[in-house]
Scaffold this active site. Structure first.
Site: not given
Ligand code: EPZ
Length: 416
Positions: A22-23, A92, A116, A121-122, A125, A304, A396
Site C-alpha cells: 500500500k505504502n 493523509r 488522525c 502528523r503535520p 516538512l 507499523d 484500508r
C-alpha cells in the site's frame, strides 16, 4: 458498520500470497501526475486507500483503467490542480499530489490533512522543502496554496525523518531546474520503489535507500511500467499472527530482505524462520518469548509493526518493553487489548507488557489501521469469540484479510 467475529484457538497453517505494498502504491500512483504518458502498474493491492487515491486522481483529470491487480494511469488531461478536504481528511497520503502538481503545473491547492488517530502528523516538512525549491506557499481556509514558475534544485535537510515528506520532494525535484539533495531522507523500501518507478519514467535519482538522496531535474518525464513491491507490513502481520497462534505458515510473493528487523525479533521470540526467493516460512513450536521493541525509521524496527508485536507480547512468556518513538499517540490498541485480559502499563511512549497464559474473547473496537491488525491477532489467540468493530480501518490496508486468514484455518467471518 461491519464487524469481524473471530473464534480463537486455531494455529494458522498453510500458505498465503502477500499483496503489493500500500505504502509504495500510493506515492507511485501520484507519480502519474508528473507526465503526459501512461503509467502501467502491476501487483496493485485491492485496498480502500487505493480506491480513495484513484478517486482523487480521477477527479483531477487523470485517466484510470484497471484490470486484475493492474492499474493504468494517464496524466495527459489533468485539468484540476486540487485535493479537496473531503478526500484528504480520509487519507493523509493525499498530500502526495502536492509535489507532482507544483513540479509539473506550477500550482496546487491541497487541503491540510486533519489530525488522525495516531497523532497530529503535520506536513510542515513537505511545505518547507517546496519553499526551499522556490515555491510560494500560503495557507488559508485550511488549504495549502502553492505556486512556482519552475521549481529550482535545492539542498533540503529534514529535521525529522519523513517517509511521505521524502517522497513528495523526490517527485517535485524530478522536474525541477538543477540538482536537489535531500539530507536525513527516509530510507524505507517504499521510497526506493518510488525511485525505481521515477527512474523508469526518465528521472535521474541516486542515493535512494540511504539518508542522502540526489535528484537531477529533467525537462520532461514519460510513461512507464512498474511492478509494485511486496507489502512488508502485511508480511510481518501474518508472520506475527502465525507466531502468536503457534502455527506454521509460508508467505509467497514477498521478500525477506524487506523486513529483516521483524524477522530477527520473531526469531528472538522463538520462531523458526527460513526464507528463499519470494517465500518466507515460519514455524512456532512453543509459547512465544517476550521481546523488547523500539520503533525508529528504517532500517530499524518499523512503527507499523509495533501494535502487532504488542499482541504477541500480550500472550508471551515474560515481560517486554515496547517503545514508540515515531508517533505520539500510537497506543490506542492498549485499552482494547486490556479488555481481552492483557496486562499492559503505559508510561508516555513506553509500554510494559506482562505476558499472560491466555486472553479471553470480548467485543473490541478498531481505532486505526495497525491497531486493527493487533486486535485480529489477539482475537486469533483469545479463548472464545472476539468481535472487532469499525473494521473499515482494517480494509484500508489489508486485502481481504478474513479470506486470507480463513485459508490458513482461522475461524473468522465478517458480520454486518
Ligand atoms: C508513512 O506515513 C506511512 N504512510 C505510515 O504508515 C508510517 O507509519 C509512517 O510513514 C512512518 O513509517 C504512508 O507511507 C502512506 P512520516 P507519513 O512523515 O509519511 C512527523 C500505515 O499504517 N512529521 O514519516 O505520514 C510525523 O508527525 C501508515 O500504513 C512532521 O512533524 O509519516 C511523525 O511523528 C500509518 N512533519 C514523524 O514525522 C512533517 O512534515 C514520521 O512521519 C512530516 C512528518
Amino acid at each position: 458498520m461491519q464487524k469481524l467475529s473471530i473464534t480463537g484457538g486455531s494455529p494458522l497453517r498453510g500458505e498465503v500470497r502477500i499483496s503489493g505494498a500500500k505504502n509504495a502504491a500510493l506515492p507511485i500512483m501520484c507519480a502519474a501526475l508528473l507526465s503526459d504518458g501512461d503509467l502501467r502498474l502491476s501487483n496493485m493491492p485491492d485496498l480502500h486507500d487505493i480506491a480513495t487515491m484513484r478517486k482523487l486522481l480521477a477527479q483531477m483529470g487523470v485517466t484510470v483503467a484497471s484490470g486484475e491487480g493492474e492499474l493504468t494511469l494517464g496524466g495527459a488531461n489533468v485539468n484540476k490542480l486540487e485535493a479537496p478536504y473531503d478526500m484528504v481528511k480520509t487519507m493523509r497520503a493525499s498530500v502526495l499530489v502536492l509535489g507532482p502538481l507544483v513540479a509539473r503545473f506550477g500550482e496546487a491547492r491541497v487541503s491540510l490533512p486533519g489530525g488522525c488517530a495516531i497523532g497530529s502528523r503535520p506536513v510542515d516538512l513537505h511545505i518547507k522543502g517546496l519553499q526551499a525549491m522556490g515555491a510560494e506557499i500560503h495557507i488559508e481556509h485550511g488549504y495549502i496554496h502553492a505556486r512556482a514558475k519552475r521549481l529550482q534544485g535545492a539542498r533540503i535537510f529534514f529535521d525529522i525523518v519523513s517517509v511521505t515528506g521524502t517522497e513528495n520532494l523526490m517527485m517535485a525535484a524530478a522536474l525541477a531546474d538543477g540538482v536537489t539533495v535531500l539530507e536525513n531522507a527516509a530510507r524505507e523500501p517504499e521510497v526506493v520503489d518510488l525511485a525505481d518507478c521515477l527512474r523508469a519514467m526518465g528521472a535521474d535519482i541516486s542515493g535512494d535507500g540511504t539518508e542522502t538522496v540526489t535528484i537531477r531535474g529533467v525537462e520532461k518525464l514519460h510513461g512507464a511500467s512498474h511492478r509494485i513491491m511486496p507489502d512488508r507490513i502485511e508480511s510481518g502481520t501474518f508472520l506475527v499472527a502465525a507466531a502468536a497462534t503457534g502455527g506454521a505458515i509460508t508467505l509467497t510473493g514477498t521478500r525477506a530482505d524487506l523486513l529483516e528487523t521483524v524477522l530477527e525479533k520473531l526469531t528472538e521470540a522463538g520462531a523458526v524462520i527460513t526464507a528463499e526467493a519470494d517465500r518466507i516460512h515460519l514455524e512456532m513450536r512453543a509459547r512465544p518469548k517476550s521481546v523488547n521493541v523500539r520503533t525508529a525509521p528504517h532500517p530499524a524496527f518499523p512503527t507499523d509493526m509495533q501494535a502487532q508485536f504488542m499482541a504477541l507480547n500480550a500472550v508471551a512468556d515474560g515481560t517486554a518493553m515496547v517503545v514508540e518513538t515515531i508517533f505520539e499517540n500510537r497506543f490506542m490498541h492498549v485499552q482494547e487489548l486490556r479488555r481481552l485480559g492483557a496486562q499492559i502499563d503505559v508510561e508516555g511512549n513506553t509500554c510494559v507488557v506482562r505476558g499472560v497464559e491466555r486472553l479471553e474473547g470480548a467485543t473490541v473496537m478498531a481505532t486505526d489501521l495497525r491497531a486493527s491488525a493487533c486486535l485480529v491477532i489477539a482475537g486469533l489467540v483469545a479463548q472464545g469469540e472476539t468481535v472487532i468493530d469499525r473494521i473499515y480501518h482494517l480494509d484500508r490496508g489489508y486485502e481481504h484479510i478474513e479470506h486470507k486468514l480463513s485459508q490458513l484455518g482461522a475461524k473468522i467471518q465478517r458480520i454486518s
